[in-house]
Design a protein around this motif. Structure first.
Motif, PDB file in Angstrom:
ATOM      1  N   LEU A  21       1.170  -0.858  -0.061  1.00 35.59           N
ATOM      2  CA  LEU A  21       0.272  -0.155   0.113  1.00 35.59           C
ATOM      3  C   LEU A  21       1.092   1.172   0.387  1.00 35.59           C
ATOM      4  CD1 LEU A  21      -3.094   1.127   0.279  1.00 35.59           C
ATOM      5  CD2 LEU A  21      -2.591   0.944   3.171  1.00 35.59           C
ATOM      6  N   ARG A  22       1.631   1.449   0.599  1.00 41.77           N
ATOM      7  CA  ARG A  22       2.444   2.145   0.817  1.00 41.77           C
ATOM      8  C   ARG A  22       3.948   2.079   1.150  1.00 41.77           C
ATOM      9  NH1 ARG A  22      -1.946   5.881   3.908  1.00 41.77           N
ATOM     10  NH2 ARG A  22      -2.728   6.764   1.857  1.00 41.77           N
ATOM     11  N   ILE A  23       4.852   2.275   0.872  1.00 44.38           N
ATOM     12  CA  ILE A  23       6.612   2.094   1.895  1.00 44.38           C
ATOM     13  C   ILE A  23       6.656   3.740   2.238  1.00 44.38           C
ATOM     14  CG2 ILE A  23       8.978   1.836   0.312  1.00 44.38           C
ATOM     15  CD1 ILE A  23       7.712   0.601  -1.546  1.00 44.38           C
ATOM     16  N   ILE A  24       7.197   3.474   3.423  1.00 51.06           N
ATOM     17  CA  ILE A  24       7.802   4.661   4.292  1.00 51.06           C
ATOM     18  C   ILE A  24       8.971   4.885   5.047  1.00 51.06           C
ATOM     19  CG2 ILE A  24       6.750   6.092   6.141  1.00 51.06           C
ATOM     20  CD1 ILE A  24       4.746   5.743   4.229  1.00 51.06           C
ATOM     21  N   TYR A  25       9.686   5.813   4.179  1.00 54.60           N
ATOM     22  CA  TYR A  25      11.629   6.018   4.687  1.00 54.60           C
ATOM     23  C   TYR A  25      10.873   7.067   5.761  1.00 54.60           C
ATOM     24  CZ  TYR A  25      12.566   3.734   0.911  1.00 54.60           C
ATOM     25  OH  TYR A  25      12.789   2.771  -0.118  1.00 54.60           O
ATOM     26  N   CYS A  26      12.522   6.375   6.916  1.00 53.79           N
ATOM     27  CA  CYS A  26      12.439   7.795   7.583  1.00 53.79           C
ATOM     28  C   CYS A  26      13.360   8.696   7.201  1.00 53.79           C
ATOM     29  CB  CYS A  26      13.818   7.462   8.032  1.00 53.79           C
ATOM     30  SG  CYS A  26      13.819   5.652   9.452  1.00 53.79           S
ATOM     31  N   ALA A  27      13.024  10.316   7.896  1.00 54.11           N
ATOM     32  CA  ALA A  27      13.080  11.559   7.586  1.00 54.11           C
ATOM     33  C   ALA A  27      14.402  12.096   7.278  1.00 54.11           C
ATOM     34  CB  ALA A  27      13.204  12.565   8.890  1.00 54.11           C
ATOM     35  N   ASN A  28      14.765  12.555   5.797  1.00 51.38           N
ATOM     36  CA  ASN A  28      16.094  12.870   5.180  1.00 51.38           C
ATOM     37  C   ASN A  28      16.461  11.047   4.723  1.00 51.38           C
ATOM     38  OD1 ASN A  28      15.907  15.393   5.566  1.00 51.38           O
ATOM     39  ND2 ASN A  28      16.814  14.928   7.783  1.00 51.38           N
ATOM     40  N   GLN A  29      15.781   9.767   4.534  1.00 44.51           N
ATOM     41  CA  GLN A  29      16.513   8.824   4.004  1.00 44.51           C
ATOM     42  C   GLN A  29      15.133   8.043   2.549  1.00 44.51           C
ATOM     43  OE1 GLN A  29      16.762   5.495   6.756  1.00 44.51           O
ATOM     44  NE2 GLN A  29      18.522   6.560   7.151  1.00 44.51           N
ATOM     45  N   GLY A  30      16.129   7.736   2.170  1.00 39.56           N
ATOM     46  CA  GLY A  30      15.043   6.926   0.507  1.00 39.56           C
ATOM     47  C   GLY A  30      15.849   5.881   0.128  1.00 39.56           C
ATOM     48  N   PRO A  31      15.521   5.800  -0.688  1.00 38.69           N
ATOM     49  CA  PRO A  31      16.515   4.102  -1.649  1.00 38.69           C
ATOM     50  C   PRO A  31      17.874   4.978  -1.803  1.00 38.69           C
ATOM     51  CG  PRO A  31      14.835   4.738  -2.883  1.00 38.69           C
ATOM     52  CD  PRO A  31      14.327   5.356  -1.907  1.00 38.69           C
ATOM     53  N   ALA A  33      18.750   2.705   0.845  1.00 46.39           N
ATOM     54  CA  ALA A  33      19.186   2.648   2.408  1.00 46.39           C
ATOM     55  C   ALA A  33      16.759   1.749   2.407  1.00 46.39           C
ATOM     56  CB  ALA A  33      18.271   4.209   3.041  1.00 46.39           C
ATOM     57  N   LEU A  34      16.813   0.873   3.372  1.00 46.28           N
ATOM     58  CA  LEU A  34      15.314   0.348   3.675  1.00 46.28           C
ATOM     59  C   LEU A  34      14.356   1.043   4.822  1.00 46.28           C
ATOM     60  CD1 LEU A  34      16.588  -2.773   5.317  1.00 46.28           C
ATOM     61  CD2 LEU A  34      15.814  -2.705   3.588  1.00 46.28           C
ATOM     62  N   PRO A  35      13.510   0.712   3.725  1.00 46.81           N
ATOM     63  CA  PRO A  35      12.905   1.887   4.969  1.00 46.81           C
ATOM     64  C   PRO A  35      12.170   1.482   6.302  1.00 46.81           C
ATOM     65  CG  PRO A  35      11.374   0.873   2.615  1.00 46.81           C
ATOM     66  CD  PRO A  35      12.755   0.083   2.535  1.00 46.81           C
ATOM     67  N   ALA A  36      11.371   2.503   6.786  1.00 44.45           N
ATOM     68  CA  ALA A  36      11.243   2.033   8.288  1.00 44.45           C
ATOM     69  C   ALA A  36      10.202   0.980   8.483  1.00 44.45           C
ATOM     70  CB  ALA A  36      11.144   3.914   8.844  1.00 44.45           C
ATOM     71  N   PHE A  37       9.109   1.083   6.919  1.00 40.37           N
ATOM     72  CA  PHE A  37       8.292   0.133   7.406  1.00 40.37           C
ATOM     73  C   PHE A  37       7.333   0.149   5.184  1.00 40.37           C
ATOM     74  CE2 PHE A  37       7.605   3.474  11.328  1.00 40.37           C
ATOM     75  CZ  PHE A  37       7.731   2.462  11.888  1.00 40.37           C
ATOM     76  N   PRO A  59       2.178  -2.492   8.897  1.00 44.44           N
ATOM     77  CA  PRO A  59       3.033  -2.786   8.507  1.00 44.44           C
ATOM     78  C   PRO A  59       4.121  -3.564   8.682  1.00 44.44           C
ATOM     79  CG  PRO A  59       2.808  -2.039  10.891  1.00 44.44           C
ATOM     80  CD  PRO A  59       1.698  -2.814  10.142  1.00 44.44           C
ATOM     81  N   VAL A  60       5.098  -3.781   7.549  1.00 44.19           N
ATOM     82  CA  VAL A  60       6.145  -4.754   8.172  1.00 44.19           C
ATOM     83  C   VAL A  60       7.091  -3.755   7.689  1.00 44.19           C
ATOM     84  CG1 VAL A  60       6.786  -6.006   6.919  1.00 44.19           C
ATOM     85  CG2 VAL A  60       4.475  -6.556   6.743  1.00 44.19           C
ATOM     86  N   THR A  61       8.341  -4.391   8.936  1.00 44.64           N
ATOM     87  CA  THR A  61       9.289  -3.933   9.464  1.00 44.64           C
ATOM     88  C   THR A  61      10.549  -4.591   9.102  1.00 44.64           C
ATOM     89  OG1 THR A  61       9.342  -4.260  11.779  1.00 44.64           O
ATOM     90  CG2 THR A  61       8.252  -1.717  11.414  1.00 44.64           C
ATOM     91  N   PRO A  62      11.267  -3.815   8.908  1.00 41.51           N
ATOM     92  CA  PRO A  62      12.771  -4.458   8.470  1.00 41.51           C
ATOM     93  C   PRO A  62      12.939  -6.163   9.513  1.00 41.51           C
ATOM     94  CG  PRO A  62      13.600  -2.614   8.085  1.00 41.51           C
ATOM     95  CD  PRO A  62      11.629  -2.184   8.817  1.00 41.51           C
ATOM     96  N   ILE A  63      14.089  -6.808   9.572  1.00 38.22           N
ATOM     97  CA  ILE A  63      14.298  -7.768  10.446  1.00 38.22           C
ATOM     98  C   ILE A  63      15.182  -8.250  10.124  1.00 38.22           C
ATOM     99  CG2 ILE A  63      13.703 -10.293  10.997  1.00 38.22           C
ATOM    100  CD1 ILE A  63      10.603 -10.123  10.375  1.00 38.22           C
ATOM    101  N   LYS A  64      16.138  -8.249  11.082  1.00 41.86           N
ATOM    102  CA  LYS A  64      17.403  -8.876  11.198  1.00 41.86           C
ATOM    103  C   LYS A  64      17.843 -10.400  11.684  1.00 41.86           C
ATOM    104  CE  LYS A  64      21.971  -7.483  13.412  1.00 41.86           C
ATOM    105  NZ  LYS A  64      22.787  -6.655  14.576  1.00 41.86           N
ATOM    106  N   ARG A  65      18.059 -10.980  10.714  1.00 42.46           N
ATOM    107  CA  ARG A  65      18.566 -12.515  11.275  1.00 42.46           C
ATOM    108  C   ARG A  65      19.739 -12.700  11.070  1.00 42.46           C
ATOM    109  NH1 ARG A  65      13.600 -15.225   9.701  1.00 42.46           N
ATOM    110  NH2 ARG A  65      12.400 -13.954   8.381  1.00 42.46           N
ATOM    111  N   THR A  66      20.511 -13.078  11.974  1.00 45.88           N
ATOM    112  CA  THR A  66      22.010 -13.182  12.374  1.00 45.88           C
ATOM    113  C   THR A  66      22.057 -14.877  12.180  1.00 45.88           C
ATOM    114  OG1 THR A  66      21.505 -11.607  13.843  1.00 45.88           O
ATOM    115  CG2 THR A  66      24.362 -13.567  14.380  1.00 45.88           C
ATOM    116  N   TRP A  67      23.208 -15.552  12.048  1.00 48.48           N
ATOM    117  CA  TRP A  67      23.761 -17.021  11.749  1.00 48.48           C
ATOM    118  C   TRP A  67      24.922 -17.105  11.894  1.00 48.48           C
ATOM    119  CZ3 TRP A  67      22.579 -13.967   7.767  1.00 48.48           C
ATOM    120  CH2 TRP A  67      22.803 -13.544   6.724  1.00 48.48           C
TER     121      TRP A  67
END
Length: 159
Positions: A21-31, A33-37, A59-67
């Protein structure tokens, strides 16, 4: 397509199909960079809404995966979403789709995989199949894995 179990109880599970529906970036950011939501509409989502005009939005947010690889710890942060215009039969397993176009291919890599593909829709009128020929059906009938399964079923019935 959602690539993680975000909220199982509310219908946000790995494999859920939605619409961005929408891609939302943090202030002063854009591609790049990963979106905030990434706000998505998931038809099976039953939790609280974030946009009143879209009751199934989430809202789907970034997920950090570690291995660990050897002695090194690695990580990756990403949005758990994949395009789902096209997918493998394995990825579609367990899904029910409104409509499907299926390319069976020229041979079965795994016995029964054609059945998995063909059984994703509830009505045969919602299915379009490419490369499904008489020769394909003949090859299925003599497939070693299928013949072995038939022998085992016969053996079990004879017990």
């Amino acid at each position: 397509m959602l690539g993680a179990n975000l909220w199982v109880e509310k219908g946000l599970v790995n494999g859920s199909i939605g619409t961005v529906l929408r891609i939302i970036y943090c202030a002063n950011q854009g591609p790049p960079a990963l979106p905030a939501f990434v706000f998505c509409i998931f038809p099976d989502y039953t939790g609280p809404t974030f946009f009143p005009e879209h009751p199934n939005s989430f809202p789907v947010t970034p997920i950090k995966r570690t291995w660990t690889a050897g002695h090194t710890t690695l990580s990756r942060t990403s949005i758990p979403l994949d395009l789902a215009w096209g997918m493998t039969i394995h990825k579609s397993q367990g899904l029910t789709m409104a409509k499907a176009v299926i390319d069976i291919g020229h041979h079965e890599m795994t016995a029964g995989i054609s059945f998995v593909a063909l059984s994703r829709v509830q009505n045969i009128n919602d299915l379009l199949v490419n490369n499904f020929t008489k020769e394909h059906i003949t090859r299925l009938a003599i497939n070693d894995q299928i013949l072995q399964r038939k022998r085992e079923e016969t053996r079990l019935c004879d017990l």
